[in-house]
Each structure stands twice: as C-alpha cells, then as structure tokens.
Design an enzyme around this catalytic site. Structure first.
Site, PDB file in Angstrom:
ATOM      1  N   ARG A 115       0.854  -1.192   0.000  1.00  0.00           N
ATOM      2  CA  ARG A 115       0.000   0.000   0.000  1.00  0.00           C
ATOM      3  C   ARG A 115       0.888   1.239   0.000  1.00  0.00           C
ATOM      4  NH1 ARG A 115      -2.083   0.798   4.446  1.00  0.00           N
ATOM      5  NH2 ARG A 115      -1.409  -0.993   5.656  1.00  0.00           N
TER       6      ARG A 115
ATOM      7  N   TYR B  58      -1.125  -3.355  -6.950  1.00  0.00           N
ATOM      8  CA  TYR B  58      -1.009  -4.072  -5.671  1.00  0.00           C
ATOM      9  C   TYR B  58      -2.371  -4.163  -4.967  1.00  0.00           C
ATOM     10  CZ  TYR B  58      -0.196  -5.145  -0.859  1.00  0.00           C
ATOM     11  OH  TYR B  58      -0.299  -5.735   0.377  1.00  0.00           O
ATOM     12  N   GLY B  59      -2.610  -5.292  -4.310  1.00  0.00           N
ATOM     13  CA  GLY B  59      -3.901  -5.591  -3.685  1.00  0.00           C
ATOM     14  C   GLY B  59      -4.583  -4.451  -2.954  1.00  0.00           C
ATOM     15  N   GLY B  60      -3.928  -3.919  -1.934  1.00  0.00           N
ATOM     16  CA  GLY B  60      -4.566  -2.896  -1.106  1.00  0.00           C
ATOM     17  C   GLY B  60      -4.873  -1.616  -1.872  1.00  0.00           C
TER      18      GLY B  60
ATOM     19  N   LYS C 174      -9.651  -2.413   1.324  1.00  0.00           N
ATOM     20  CA  LYS C 174      -9.325  -1.295   2.213  1.00  0.00           C
ATOM     21  C   LYS C 174     -10.097  -0.029   1.805  1.00  0.00           C
ATOM     22  CE  LYS C 174      -6.249  -3.738   4.425  1.00  0.00           C
ATOM     23  NZ  LYS C 174      -6.523  -4.215   5.782  1.00  0.00           N
TER      24      LYS C 174
ATOM     25  N   HIS D 211     -11.291  -2.639  11.192  1.00  0.00           N
ATOM     26  CA  HIS D 211     -10.167  -3.449  10.724  1.00  0.00           C
ATOM     27  C   HIS D 211      -9.955  -4.581  11.740  1.00  0.00           C
ATOM     28  CE1 HIS D 211      -5.607  -3.356   9.510  1.00  0.00           C
ATOM     29  NE2 HIS D 211      -6.270  -4.275   8.845  1.00  0.00           N
TER      30      HIS D 211
ATOM     31  N   SER E 131      -1.012  -3.825  11.526  1.00  0.00           N
ATOM     32  CA  SER E 131      -0.406  -4.789  10.604  1.00  0.00           C
ATOM     33  C   SER E 131       0.822  -5.430  11.273  1.00  0.00           C
ATOM     34  CB  SER E 131       0.026  -4.082   9.320  1.00  0.00           C
ATOM     35  OG  SER E 131      -1.093  -3.480   8.726  1.00  0.00           O
ATOM     36  N   ALA E 132       1.103  -6.684  10.888  1.00  0.00           N
ATOM     37  CA  ALA E 132       2.289  -7.429  11.371  1.00  0.00           C
ATOM     38  C   ALA E 132       2.208  -7.828  12.841  1.00  0.00           C
ATOM     39  CB  ALA E 132       3.577  -6.651  11.105  1.00  0.00           C
ATOM     40  N   CYS E 133       0.995  -8.054  13.340  1.00  0.00           N
ATOM     41  CA  CYS E 133       0.838  -8.548  14.717  1.00  0.00           C
ATOM     42  C   CYS E 133       0.174  -9.925  14.736  1.00  0.00           C
ATOM     43  CB  CYS E 133       0.010  -7.582  15.552  1.00  0.00           C
ATOM     44  SG  CYS E 133       0.841  -6.048  15.929  1.00  0.00           S
TER      45      CYS E 133
ATOM     46  N   THR F 123      -4.010 -12.822  11.047  1.00  0.00           N
ATOM     47  CA  THR F 123      -4.480 -14.029  10.350  1.00  0.00           C
ATOM     48  C   THR F 123      -4.185 -15.259  11.213  1.00  0.00           C
ATOM     49  OG1 THR F 123      -4.141 -12.928   8.240  1.00  0.00           O
ATOM     50  CG2 THR F 123      -4.353 -15.309   8.164  1.00  0.00           C
TER      51      THR F 123
ATOM     52  N   ASP G  64      -9.724 -10.011   8.543  1.00  0.00           N
ATOM     53  CA  ASP G  64      -9.228  -8.645   8.332  1.00  0.00           C
ATOM     54  C   ASP G  64     -10.248  -7.538   8.605  1.00  0.00           C
ATOM     55  OD1 ASP G  64      -7.049  -6.978   7.619  1.00  0.00           O
ATOM     56  OD2 ASP G  64      -7.879  -6.652   5.633  1.00  0.00           O
TER      57      ASP G  64
ATOM     58  N   ARG H  92       2.311 -11.947  -0.900  1.00  0.00           N
ATOM     59  CA  ARG H  92       0.946 -12.242  -0.450  1.00  0.00           C
ATOM     60  C   ARG H  92       0.397 -13.517  -1.070  1.00  0.00           C
ATOM     61  NH1 ARG H  92      -1.742  -8.484   3.153  1.00  0.00           N
ATOM     62  NH2 ARG H  92      -0.128  -6.940   3.511  1.00  0.00           N
TER      63      ARG H  92
ATOM     64  N   ARG I 271       2.188  -4.843  19.350  1.00  0.00           N
ATOM     65  CA  ARG I 271       3.471  -5.437  19.771  1.00  0.00           C
ATOM     66  C   ARG I 271       4.069  -4.572  20.851  1.00  0.00           C
ATOM     67  NH1 ARG I 271       6.462  -9.094  16.594  1.00  0.00           N
ATOM     68  NH2 ARG I 271       5.110  -9.746  14.887  1.00  0.00           N
TER      69      ARG I 271
ATOM     70  N   TYR J 271       0.949 -17.790  19.494  1.00  0.00           N
ATOM     71  CA  TYR J 271       0.283 -18.759  18.597  1.00  0.00           C
ATOM     72  C   TYR J 271      -0.818 -19.529  19.340  1.00  0.00           C
ATOM     73  CZ  TYR J 271       4.206 -17.390  15.706  1.00  0.00           C
ATOM     74  OH  TYR J 271       5.111 -16.648  15.009  1.00  0.00           O
ATOM     75  N   GLY J 272      -0.823 -20.878  19.240  1.00  0.00           N
ATOM     76  CA  GLY J 272      -1.902 -21.682  19.834  1.00  0.00           C
ATOM     77  C   GLY J 272      -2.045 -21.468  21.333  1.00  0.00           C
TER      78      GLY J 272
ATOM     79  N   ASN K 266      -2.099 -18.795  22.827  1.00  0.00           N
ATOM     80  CA  ASN K 266      -2.963 -17.638  23.107  1.00  0.00           C
ATOM     81  C   ASN K 266      -4.386 -18.088  23.472  1.00  0.00           C
ATOM     82  OD1 ASN K 266      -0.833 -15.965  22.590  1.00  0.00           O
ATOM     83  ND2 ASN K 266      -1.404 -15.558  20.457  1.00  0.00           N
TER      84      ASN K 266
HETATM   85  C1  OXD Z   1      -3.512  -5.566   5.144  1.00  0.00           C
HETATM   86  C2  OXD Z   1      -3.020  -4.518   6.035  1.00  0.00           C
HETATM   87  O1  OXD Z   1      -2.966  -5.726   4.050  1.00  0.00           O
HETATM   88  O2  OXD Z   1      -3.614  -4.331   7.090  1.00  0.00           O
HETATM   89  O3  OXD Z   1      -4.456  -6.269   5.542  1.00  0.00           O
HETATM   90  O4  OXD Z   1      -2.042  -3.846   5.711  1.00  0.00           O
HETATM   91 MN    MN Z   2      -5.474  -5.499   7.230  1.00  0.00          MN
END
Ligand code: OXD
Ligand code: MN
Length: 601
Positions: free
Chosen positions: A72, A214-216, A223, A243, A265-267, A270, A290, A382, A413, A509-510, A512
């Site tokens: 993004r 790109y996706g986003g 988004k 979100h 993001s990055a926590c 998924t 998401d 992705r 985090r 992970y599990g 949690n």
């Molecule tokens: C996503 C983001 O791609 O939150 O889902 O950045």
């Molecule tokens: Mn997201």
C-alpha cells in the site's frame, strides 16, 4: 458484449469512464469459474503469471509485481472531502475538484490497448442489510482474478442492480496504456510512484485508483470500500466498519462465543483468526481475518459480518507451525504474488518452516541461492486464497445476520509495560484502550528511536476515511445508545512481552487460547478478576501457564508496572494532542483518571 444490466446509473457511468479511458473493449464479469480460468490463461500467455505445479498446487498461479508496486502507498492515498479538517491529521487531504482534475488527465486514454472489465460485486452476503454493492471498473485481469476470490462477483449482483439498487463506483487503472498491437510482455504494468493515486471521495461514496496493481491499492472492495468509505457510511448510519478479525470460540462444554479483534499490521491477525488451541477441549473457528462490519440488532446486541470471501495474507512467516490452517487454505486455487519459485514450480518464502529445496527464482525473477543476502520472497509477498478452503472456517461465516460479538480485543506489539491481558471497566474505558493501541518499533525498522511506540488507534489509522477524533466520538456515542449490560466486553491483549534480557515471556500462537479461555469465562461471568489501576486482570491462577512459562514469568506478564504505565500515560497524552479539539473529552477524562489511579499505587 452488450451490457447485461438495466441500471441506468451504472450504464451511464460505464459509458462515461469508457469515453475518458478509451479501452479497446469492455467486458462485463459474471464471476464464473470459466471467466477466472480465462483471466489466468490470458495472463500466462502474456508472461505475467506462472502456473504452479498442478500436482502440488492445483489451480495456483504466481505473479511478480514491479519492484515499485509491492505494498500500500500511504503517502499516495487521499481522502478528498470538502473541508480539510474533516479528513483529520492522519489522512492526506486533497480538494475533490482539484484531485479529480489531476486524475482525469491521467485517466485520459489510460486504457488504450486494454480491456476494461466491469466487476459487479458485493461486500457481505448477497441481499444482507449490512452488505454493500460495488462495481469496479479496471483494466487489470489480475484484479478481476483477485476480486473473484476476495468478493462475491457476478450475475446475482447484476440482478440486484437491475432493481435499481445503489452501488459504490470504484474506478481502477494500472496506468499503462498499450500501443497498437503491443502487450505487457511479461512486465507487471503500473505507473511511477508520483503518478499513483489511491483516492477516496467519501461524501460521494466514490473511489478512484490509478497507477498501482497491488492488492490494497487495486482490489477496491477491501481497504478502500470496506474500510475507508464504509467507515464514513458507518458514522453517518450508526454502525461500525472496523479493521478486525472475527473468530468463534467453543469451550469444552460446547458453548460458543464470537470475538472481534483489531491489531496493527504485522501482529499476527491471520494467525489468531485461524488459531489451533493448545488448551484441551477448546476450539477456535474462523469467520474473517481482516475486516468486520458490525451493527446492533433490535435487541441491542452487536452483530458482525465478514464482508470478504477470501484471505489476502502475508506469506513470509506463514508455516505449518505458525498457521497450519492457512497452509491448508493455500494448497489450491490460490494466487501468490512476489513469493519465490522452486525448481519444481512450487512456492517458497522466508519462514515457511523448511529450507529452500534447491535453487530458487526470487520475487524479482532472479536466480537465488540459500545464503543470498536479499530475501527470496518480498517481505510483503501475499497469498489470495478462498475462505472456503480454510479447514477451520465456521459454517455461519456467511450468515447474513452476522454473529453476535461477546468481546472485542485490541492489541499491539508491546515488549514491555502492557500486560498479557486486561479488561476495560466499561465501554468508554475500552474505547480509550483502542484509541491508544500501538506497536513498538525498532530503530532498524523505522527512522525512530528504538522503544518508541507507533500508535495505530484501533488499527484504523491508515483506514479511517475521516477525522480520527470524530471516529472516537462515533465509538463513544454508539456505545452510549445501548444497554450497557448487552455491550461486548473490551480487552487489551499483548502476546509480545519480553523480559529485561529480551527473552519472550509468552510463546504466542496456539497458546494464546489460554488467554481467550479467560476472556470467554469473563463473558460468562465465571472467571475471577482483580481490579487494578489499568483494568480488570486475572490472577496467575486464572491463566493456565503453558510449558516454558514459569510462575515468575506469569507473574511478570500479569503485573501493573507503575513506572512504565506513567510513561505510557505521558506518551498517550502526546498522541492525543495530535487530534486537537476533536478528541472527545471522555477520552481525556479516561487518561486523567488512569493517571490518578496509577499515582495512588
Ligand atoms: C492488510 C493490512 O494488508 O492491514 O491487511 O495492511
Ligand atoms: Mn489489514
């Protein structure tokens, strides 16, 4: 092909865009499997896609994007509303008329040599009150294929539109017209960074995206529509577009509850949505990973739907150990973007859980050997996979009424200060928690001092289509209209605590699931908690410690660090100052009250 729709607004808009962008042809998408196959064949023929080994990954394709088009682009993302103040300090504002004039010049003739696809789609189940219809016009078959997986595309939507249902127009172009007879010849089409625009016109409920595949930036249902535009609609109509992942948790006695959770993001969102509990007798199932659209029903309970139909997940770090359900989800019918390719036409990435099986082709198409300095897969590589391929998908994930939310989780985090879990005293205290969420950054990752917390309130900073101060007010007012006894409980979790020597205190992970179990029991009114300065917390006995977590570790995970929290208060004060007068007084009061409680310790 003649237009299959009778919706006059849609026909007029398709016509107007075609006159501006001048595609060679127009194709209306019906969402069928044949159509999807045709998109892939076309892109394989043009050298844009590689079909993966059908005996290992049937129906899967690999794409490599341009190196400038891998994520993004927040600095090219705009909220174009009449008053600059309404966009707030966290968005790039543009004057709608000026932005449109700039973009019209770019759109002029931008689809020459290409096909313009008309993609009718819904976010949310067809016909649900909460769902929204969108129509994306795009010159990218890659977007068509991804939209097939991520949204509900096709004739059902056209039929609804025939009855004059309204829709959100979403215009997208890769910004790379083709000379007569030319093709992309294996090169991912996009425009240079300075010509990329991801623009939102919230007052008109309109999206214009240019220059990125790109996706986003390009799958406009996600988004752009489901968060930035929907957040404005939700404010105006009294619901919540968030979100958040949604999961279902079932206890050993067979009762279940639903939880929504927001993390920057990055926590590991998924991973949490697809978690396999280590706690015997408990199960977790996935509703979404998401986005959550949530509304209070006539009885006063909050219900959520996942408006999407697929997962657009980060590949690196996904492994049998971190997320077995995701690994099964991507076994077939999946689009991979910017991962590495093995000699036997399979995929590989850093953190997949096994060594590269020989020589690879990296995400930029170069030969790659184990030990190379650069990663083989792009860190934001992705997968796009159909939700129905997730073995843990809960059957009610597509229920048009949504699922009743018992708890909302916020987290980030935070190696220090923030305990493993604490519960809000009430709704407004929970909104306060959400408003202060953030992740600690390392000096290496960003040009910031190590230990600095990068705040991302409710994980919505890049996705809220209006002023964040007004967004907090919307949350407070939404709660105030409800019976407090029926509101979901709000929790702040932190899976990322370390001790003074930098050792992880909690395995994540599990494991949690042990924290989710306490939260579940709190919702049932069955788990004990002590009242602390920061909220309700479990005693060490309230969480069953996993192997490797000593009593002392658990103690550290569940104490209130007075000095750390006083620093946190000062840091939240600075964060709040950025919202100026639109910060609701209720949140300032929450912060002051927290400080007073801490000072009394
Ligand atoms: C996503 C983001 O791609 O939150 O889902 O950045
Ligand atoms: Mn997201």
């Amino acid at each position: 092909m003649s237009a299959p729709s009778r919706n006059q607004k849609l026909l007029a808009w398709v016509d107007e865009v075609a006159q501006m962008t001048r595609p060679d042809r127009i194709e209306w998408c019906n969402g069928s499997p044949d159509e999807l196959d045709r998109m892939f064949d076309l892109m394989v023929d043009e050298g844009l896609a590689t079909m993966l080994n059908p005996s290992k990954r049937p129906g899967c394709y690999l794409f490599r994007s341009d190196p400038s088009d891998v994520a993004r682009v927040e600095n090219r993302t705009y909220i174009a509303c009449r008053n600059r103040e309404d966009a707030g300090p966290s968005n790039n504002w543009a004057d709608p008329a000026e932005l449109k004039a700039t973009m019209r010049e770019l759109y002029d003739g931008c689809m020459v040599g290409r096909t313009m696809y008309v993609i009718p789609f819904t976010m949310g189940p067809l016909g649900s009150d909460i769902s929204r219809i969108g129509v994306e016009l795009t010159d990218s078959p890659y977007v068509v294929a991804n939209m097939h997986i991520m949204t509900r595309v096709g004739n059902g939507v056209i039929k609804l539109l025939d009855d004059q249902a309204d829709f959100i127009p979403c215009l997208h172009s890769v910004g790379k017209p083709l000379a007569a007879g030319a093709s992309d010849e294996g090169t991912w089409p996009c425009a240079p960074l300075e010509d990329k625009f991801i623009s939102h016109f919230p007052e008109e409920r309109l999206i214009w995206s240019y220059g990125s595949g790109y996706g986003g930036n390009a799958l406009l249902g996600k988004k752009c529509l489901a968060l930035r535009i929907a957040s404005v609609a939700a404010r105006d109509e009294g619901w919540l577009a968030e979100h958040m992942l949604i999961l279902k948790i079932t206890c050993p006695e067979g009762k279940h509850r639903y939880v929504a959770a927001a993390f920057p993001s990055a926590c590991g969102k998924t991973n949490l949505a697809m978690l396999i509990p280590t706690l015997p007798g408990w199960t977790v199932e996935t509703i979404g990973d998401d986005i959550a659209w949530m509304r209070f029903d006539e009885e006063g309970y909050l219900h959520a739907i996942n408006p999407e139909t697929g997962f657009f997940g980060v590949a690196p770090g996904t492994s049998q150990e971190s997320n077995p359900n995701a690994m099964t989800s991507i076994q077939r019918n999946t689009i991979f973007t910017n991962v590495a390719l093995t000699e036997d036409q399979d995929i590989w990435w850093e953190g997949i859980g096994y060594d590269p099986p020989g020589e690879l082709i990296d995400w930029q198409g170069r030969v790659w050997h184990d030990g190379s300095r650069e990663p083989a897969a792009h860190p934001n590589a992705r997968f796009t996979a159909p939700a129905t391929q997730c073995p843990a998908l809960a059957p009610e994930w597509r229920d048009p009424r949504g699922v009743r939310i018992s708890a909302i989780l916020f987290g980030g985090r935070r190696p220090s200060t923030v305990p493993l879990v604490h519960e809000a005293f009430d709704w407004n205290h929970g909104v306060f928690m959400g408003s202060s969420v953030g992740s600690e950054v390392t000096a290496a990752a960003l040009d910031l001092q190590a230990g600095t917390v990068r705040r991302d309130p409710m994980a919505m900073l890049p996705f809220c289509g209006y002023h964040m101060g007004d967004y907090f007010r919307h949350w407070i007012e939404t709660g105030a209209r409800q019976d407090p006894a029926k509101l979901p409980k709000i929790f702040y979790v932190n899976w990322f605590r370390k001790d003074a020597s930098g050792r992880w205190l909690w395995p994540g992970y599990g494991e949690n699931s042990r924290v989710l179990a306490w939260i579940f029991r709190r919702c049932e009114g069955k788990a004990a908690a002590r009242e602390t300065a920061i909220g309700y917390m479990p005693d060490a006995a309230g969480i069953e410690a996993p192997a490797g977590v000593s009593d002392a570790d658990l103690q550290e995970l569940l104490t209130v660090d007075k000095a750390g929290w006083l620093r946190e208060v000062a840091s939240i004060r600075e964060h709040y100052a950025t919202f100026g007068e639109r910060l609701p007084a209720e949140l300032q009061q929450q912060l002051d009250a927290l400080e007073q409680r801490l000072l009394q310790l």
